[in-house]
Design a protein around this motif. Structure first.
Motif: not given
Lengths: 122, 110
Positions: A5-9, A17-24, A109-119
């Motif tokens: 699960v990604e977050s931080g976008g 700057s921005l910091r993304l996180s991915c919790e496994a 690569f497996d599995p993947w998260g659903q992504g977080t959007l950075v604009t």
């Protein structure tokens, strides 16, 4: 269940700057390489960076070298991507994925998260 | 680190077969047997369909098959079904722990 699960976008100004996180969860996080992949709007997937099990090896696509830093905290089952000096062309959905690397070299690569959007926009 | 070349789109009727090509160089596709394929529905997590050129993960139907010749890898979907409509991406190991993805192919089921 293996889950990422990604977050931080979010929205950030150019140069910011921005910091993304991915919790496994659901697997032994410290035993796997991990990776970040991004997809700009209307574009294809682009590999961004990967990191080995203990964080001692890190590799990046040329376009982010010196600006992005991949890291991990095995105690927290978390992967991170610190993004500095952001540019408009960094606008993308960022996905984290588990890398499976076997003793004989096979990798995927497996599995993947659903992504977080950075604009990145002013 | 140039993207691998895939056709922008392919289409077929239910039950037919479609093949997606993925062309790289001797530094990626041609140099390693580490090509994988991913199905991506926009807004969702990409899913591994084929790894190591032709191996299918558990749970992926045998309608999906992969192959490689020289610098070009291919994904064939046989017995096309409506659920197969998605974007498909190839990926190849490119040496020194780096990877490259394809430009992506939209599969349309007519």
């Amino acid at each position: 269940e293996v889950q990422l699960v990604e977050s931080g976008g979010g929205l950030v100004q150019p140069g910011g700057s921005l910091r993304l996180s991915c919790e496994a969860s659901g697997f032994t996080f410290r035993s796997y390489w991990m990776t970040w992949v991004r997809q700009a709007p209307g574009k294809g997937l682009e590999w961004v960076a990967n990191i080995n099990q203990d964080g001692s090896e890190k590799y990046y696509v040329d376009s982010v070298k010196g600006r992005f830093t991949i890291s991990r905290d095995n105690a927290k089952n978390s992967l991170y991507l610190q993004m500095n000096s952001l540019r408009a062309e960094d606008t993308a959905a960022f996905y984290c994925a588990r890398m499976v690397v076997t003793a004989t070299g096979e990798n995927w690569f497996d599995p993947w998260g659903q992504g977080t959007l950075v604009t990145v926009s002013s | 680190q140039s993207a691998l070349t895939q056709p922008r789109s392919v289409s077929g009727s239910p039950g037919q077969s479609v093949t997606i090509s993925c062309t790289g160089t001797s530094s990626d596709v041609g140099g390693f047997n580490y090509v994988s394929w991913y199905r991506h529905h926009p807004g969702k997590a990409p899913k591994l369909m084929i790894y190591d050129v032709s191996k299918r993960p558990s749970g992926v139907p045998d309608r999906f098959s992969g192959s490689k010749s020289g610098n070009t890898a291919s994904l064939t979907i046989s017995g096309l079904q409506a659920e197969d409509e998605a974007d498909y991406y190839c990926s190849s190991y490119a040496g020194r722990y780096t990877y490259v993805f394809g430009t992506g192919t939209k599969v349309t089921v007519l």
